[in-house]
Every structure is written in C-alpha cells, then in structure tokens.
Design a protein around this motif. Structure first.
Motif, PDB file in Angstrom:
ATOM      1  N   LEU A   5       0.851  -1.190   0.000  1.00  0.00           N
ATOM      2  CA  LEU A   5       0.000   0.000   0.000  1.00  0.00           C
ATOM      3  C   LEU A   5       0.882   1.234   0.000  1.00  0.00           C
ATOM      4  CD1 LEU A   5      -3.077   0.656   2.192  1.00  0.00           C
ATOM      5  CD2 LEU A   5      -1.217   2.298   2.199  1.00  0.00           C
ATOM      6  N   MET A   6       0.499   2.213  -0.798  1.00  0.00           N
ATOM      7  CA  MET A   6       1.207   3.496  -0.790  1.00  0.00           C
ATOM      8  C   MET A   6       0.195   4.615  -0.945  1.00  0.00           C
ATOM      9  SD  MET A   6       3.087   2.950  -4.432  1.00  0.00           S
ATOM     10  CE  MET A   6       3.431   1.273  -4.013  1.00  0.00           C
ATOM     11  N   TYR A   7       0.515   5.743  -0.332  1.00  0.00           N
ATOM     12  CA  TYR A   7      -0.416   6.866  -0.419  1.00  0.00           C
ATOM     13  C   TYR A   7       0.327   8.169  -0.628  1.00  0.00           C
ATOM     14  CZ  TYR A   7       0.762   7.568   4.541  1.00  0.00           C
ATOM     15  OH  TYR A   7       1.421   7.760   5.726  1.00  0.00           O
ATOM     16  N   ASP A   8      -0.409   9.149  -1.136  1.00  0.00           N
ATOM     17  CA  ASP A   8       0.107  10.495  -1.352  1.00  0.00           C
ATOM     18  C   ASP A   8      -1.004  11.451  -0.919  1.00  0.00           C
ATOM     19  OD1 ASP A   8       1.713  12.587  -2.116  1.00  0.00           O
ATOM     20  OD2 ASP A   8       1.272  12.398  -4.255  1.00  0.00           O
ATOM     21  N   ILE A   9      -0.744  12.236   0.107  1.00  0.00           N
ATOM     22  CA  ILE A   9      -1.734  13.139   0.675  1.00  0.00           C
ATOM     23  C   ILE A   9      -1.368  14.574   0.302  1.00  0.00           C
ATOM     24  CG2 ILE A   9      -2.844  13.956   2.807  1.00  0.00           C
ATOM     25  CD1 ILE A   9      -3.272  10.933   2.193  1.00  0.00           C
ATOM     26  N   MET A  10      -2.326  15.330  -0.235  1.00  0.00           N
ATOM     27  CA  MET A  10      -2.091  16.742  -0.553  1.00  0.00           C
ATOM     28  C   MET A  10      -1.967  17.520   0.760  1.00  0.00           C
ATOM     29  SD  MET A  10      -4.352  19.486  -2.671  1.00  0.00           S
ATOM     30  CE  MET A  10      -3.889  18.915  -4.281  1.00  0.00           C
ATOM     31  N   THR A  22      -4.119   8.547   8.295  1.00  0.00           N
ATOM     32  CA  THR A  22      -3.833   7.508   7.301  1.00  0.00           C
ATOM     33  C   THR A  22      -2.652   6.669   7.756  1.00  0.00           C
ATOM     34  OG1 THR A  22      -4.701   8.895   5.519  1.00  0.00           O
ATOM     35  CG2 THR A  22      -3.242   7.101   4.886  1.00  0.00           C
ATOM     36  N   PHE A  23      -1.599   7.309   8.226  1.00  0.00           N
ATOM     37  CA  PHE A  23      -0.418   6.596   8.704  1.00  0.00           C
ATOM     38  C   PHE A  23      -0.780   5.674   9.870  1.00  0.00           C
ATOM     39  CE2 PHE A  23       3.246   5.999  11.400  1.00  0.00           C
ATOM     40  CZ  PHE A  23       4.244   5.664  10.502  1.00  0.00           C
ATOM     41  N   LYS A  24      -1.517   6.181  10.843  1.00  0.00           N
ATOM     42  CA  LYS A  24      -1.890   5.389  12.019  1.00  0.00           C
ATOM     43  C   LYS A  24      -2.715   4.165  11.643  1.00  0.00           C
ATOM     44  CE  LYS A  24      -1.885   9.169  15.368  1.00  0.00           C
ATOM     45  NZ  LYS A  24      -2.727   9.989  16.255  1.00  0.00           N
ATOM     46  N   ILE A  25      -3.651   4.342  10.734  1.00  0.00           N
ATOM     47  CA  ILE A  25      -4.487   3.219  10.304  1.00  0.00           C
ATOM     48  C   ILE A  25      -3.637   2.165   9.591  1.00  0.00           C
ATOM     49  CG2 ILE A  25      -6.332   2.530   8.722  1.00  0.00           C
ATOM     50  CD1 ILE A  25      -7.592   5.343   9.344  1.00  0.00           C
ATOM     51  N   CYS A  26      -2.808   2.603   8.657  1.00  0.00           N
ATOM     52  CA  CYS A  26      -1.956   1.664   7.921  1.00  0.00           C
ATOM     53  C   CYS A  26      -1.025   0.911   8.862  1.00  0.00           C
ATOM     54  CB  CYS A  26      -1.149   2.403   6.857  1.00  0.00           C
ATOM     55  SG  CYS A  26      -2.150   3.036   5.496  1.00  0.00           S
ATOM     56  N   LYS A  27      -0.489   1.605   9.849  1.00  0.00           N
ATOM     57  CA  LYS A  27       0.455   1.008  10.803  1.00  0.00           C
ATOM     58  C   LYS A  27      -0.203  -0.106  11.627  1.00  0.00           C
ATOM     59  CE  LYS A  27       4.519   1.558  12.915  1.00  0.00           C
ATOM     60  NZ  LYS A  27       5.627   0.833  12.401  1.00  0.00           N
ATOM     61  N   ARG A  28      -1.521   0.006  11.875  1.00  0.00           N
ATOM     62  CA  ARG A  28      -2.230  -1.034  12.632  1.00  0.00           C
ATOM     63  C   ARG A  28      -2.340  -2.342  11.855  1.00  0.00           C
ATOM     64  NH1 ARG A  28      -6.196   2.948  14.347  1.00  0.00           N
ATOM     65  NH2 ARG A  28      -7.603   2.089  12.793  1.00  0.00           N
ATOM     66  N   TYR A  29      -2.362  -2.249  10.539  1.00  0.00           N
ATOM     67  CA  TYR A  29      -2.595  -3.434   9.717  1.00  0.00           C
ATOM     68  C   TYR A  29      -1.354  -3.963   9.010  1.00  0.00           C
ATOM     69  CZ  TYR A  29      -7.620  -2.619  10.175  1.00  0.00           C
ATOM     70  OH  TYR A  29      -8.888  -2.465  10.663  1.00  0.00           O
ATOM     71  N   LEU A  30      -0.402  -3.076   8.704  1.00  0.00           N
ATOM     72  CA  LEU A  30       0.725  -3.430   7.845  1.00  0.00           C
ATOM     73  C   LEU A  30       2.047  -2.971   8.449  1.00  0.00           C
ATOM     74  CD1 LEU A  30      -0.991  -2.249   4.538  1.00  0.00           C
ATOM     75  CD2 LEU A  30      -0.591  -4.629   5.193  1.00  0.00           C
ATOM     76  N   THR A  31       3.132  -3.392   7.837  1.00  0.00           N
ATOM     77  CA  THR A  31       4.476  -2.987   8.253  1.00  0.00           C
ATOM     78  C   THR A  31       4.890  -1.749   7.464  1.00  0.00           C
ATOM     79  OG1 THR A  31       5.067  -5.281   8.708  1.00  0.00           O
ATOM     80  CG2 THR A  31       6.889  -3.727   8.420  1.00  0.00           C
ATOM     81  N   HIS A  32       5.323  -0.730   8.175  1.00  0.00           N
ATOM     82  CA  HIS A  32       5.777   0.515   7.556  1.00  0.00           C
ATOM     83  C   HIS A  32       7.167   0.279   6.992  1.00  0.00           C
ATOM     84  CE1 HIS A  32       7.347   4.821   8.071  1.00  0.00           C
ATOM     85  NE2 HIS A  32       6.564   4.795   6.995  1.00  0.00           N
ATOM     86  N   ILE A  33       7.344   0.470   5.684  1.00  0.00           N
ATOM     87  CA  ILE A  33       8.662   0.196   5.105  1.00  0.00           C
ATOM     88  C   ILE A  33       9.369   1.424   4.557  1.00  0.00           C
ATOM     89  CG2 ILE A  33       8.188  -2.220   4.613  1.00  0.00           C
ATOM     90  CD1 ILE A  33       7.822  -1.412   1.679  1.00  0.00           C
ATOM     91  N   GLN A  34       8.615   2.455   4.168  1.00  0.00           N
ATOM     92  CA  GLN A  34       9.272   3.645   3.636  1.00  0.00           C
ATOM     93  C   GLN A  34       8.261   4.778   3.525  1.00  0.00           C
ATOM     94  OE1 GLN A  34      10.510   3.675  -0.544  1.00  0.00           O
ATOM     95  NE2 GLN A  34      12.592   4.057   0.199  1.00  0.00           N
ATOM     96  N   LYS A  35       8.529   5.892   4.161  1.00  0.00           N
ATOM     97  CA  LYS A  35       7.674   7.084   4.168  1.00  0.00           C
ATOM     98  C   LYS A  35       6.187   6.740   4.107  1.00  0.00           C
ATOM     99  CE  LYS A  35      11.273  10.091   2.755  1.00  0.00           C
ATOM    100  NZ  LYS A  35      11.703  10.998   3.736  1.00  0.00           N
ATOM    101  N   SER A  36       5.582   6.669   2.944  1.00  0.00           N
ATOM    102  CA  SER A  36       4.153   6.392   2.841  1.00  0.00           C
ATOM    103  C   SER A  36       3.892   5.040   2.167  1.00  0.00           C
ATOM    104  CB  SER A  36       3.454   7.510   2.077  1.00  0.00           C
ATOM    105  OG  SER A  36       3.992   7.618   0.773  1.00  0.00           O
ATOM    106  N   VAL A  37       4.764   4.073   2.420  1.00  0.00           N
ATOM    107  CA  VAL A  37       4.638   2.742   1.825  1.00  0.00           C
ATOM    108  C   VAL A  37       4.582   1.701   2.939  1.00  0.00           C
ATOM    109  CG1 VAL A  37       5.671   1.051   0.256  1.00  0.00           C
ATOM    110  CG2 VAL A  37       5.947   3.499  -0.187  1.00  0.00           C
ATOM    111  N   PHE A  38       3.627   0.777   2.810  1.00  0.00           N
ATOM    112  CA  PHE A  38       3.418  -0.285   3.793  1.00  0.00           C
ATOM    113  C   PHE A  38       3.269  -1.610   3.055  1.00  0.00           C
ATOM    114  CE2 PHE A  38       2.082   3.605   5.668  1.00  0.00           C
ATOM    115  CZ  PHE A  38       2.329   3.488   7.024  1.00  0.00           C
ATOM    116  N   TYR A  57     -10.913   9.018   5.569  1.00  0.00           N
ATOM    117  CA  TYR A  57      -9.955  10.126   5.560  1.00  0.00           C
ATOM    118  C   TYR A  57      -9.458  10.514   4.168  1.00  0.00           C
ATOM    119  CZ  TYR A  57      -9.916   9.440  10.542  1.00  0.00           C
ATOM    120  OH  TYR A  57     -10.315   9.340  11.864  1.00  0.00           O
ATOM    121  N   ILE A  58      -9.267   9.541   3.291  1.00  0.00           N
ATOM    122  CA  ILE A  58      -8.745   9.849   1.958  1.00  0.00           C
ATOM    123  C   ILE A  58      -9.773  10.682   1.203  1.00  0.00           C
ATOM    124  CG2 ILE A  58      -8.005   8.867  -0.255  1.00  0.00           C
ATOM    125  CD1 ILE A  58      -5.988   8.468   2.008  1.00  0.00           C
TER     126      ILE A  58
END
Length: 92
Positions: A5-10, A22-38, A57-58
């Motif tokens: 998963l990757m995201y780009d927020i304006m 968005t970061f907090k939600i992704c972190k609950r489900y996936l491993t954070h690997i780089q800036k906005s990539v899980f 949120y998106i």
C-alpha cells in the motif's frame, strides 16, 4: 493475501490531519517500510476493514492511495537501489 500500500496526501490545511490518520491506520494493519509505503499479509476481512477505515480520511479529489494485492508474497521480487532497509525483509 500479500498487500503493498502506498499513499500520497495533498498537504493543504487539512492535509496534516489526513496524513497522520492515514499513517496510524496503515500502521495497525501493515508494516511501515518507507515514508508512505506499507506491506504485509492480510486476510480478506482485514483488507476490507483497512479500506473502510482509510475511506473515512482519503479525500477523493485531493489524495491518492494505491493497494497492490497478490495471493502470495513468493510471487513478488524486490530490488534495492541505494540504502537497503531491513524493515522490507518481507519481500524475497
């Protein structure tokens, strides 16, 4: 299933709040690997929950979120250029 998963927020006046949530939600489900990539393994149910939570949120007209799905991580390869981060050891 294996998910990347990757995201780009304006970054407008509400962007920081959207990005933080968005970061907090992704972190609950996936491993954070780089800036906005899980990345990580998810069940179908957890993937549906993740999408539902992120959908709160998106902002359709401002933000972007991409989810790549694979039945199994063994079908993915990974190549590093530059600094190799051990957090990405989920790929082979």
């Amino acid at each position: 299933m294996y998910v990347v998963l990757m995201y780009d927020i304006m970054m407008d006046k509400d962007g920081a709040k959207v990005q933080r949530n968005t970061f907090k939600i992704c972190k609950r489900y996936l491993t954070h690997i780089q800036k906005s990539v899980f990345e990580g393994n998810l069940t179908e149910l957890n993937l549906m929950k993740l999408k539902k939570e992120l959908g709160q949120y998106i902002r359709d007209h401002k933000d972007s979120l991409v989810i790549f799905e694979s039945r199994d991580e063994k079908w993915l390869t990974k190549e590093f250029l530059g600094l190799k981060d051990d957090k990405t050891s989920n790929f082979f």
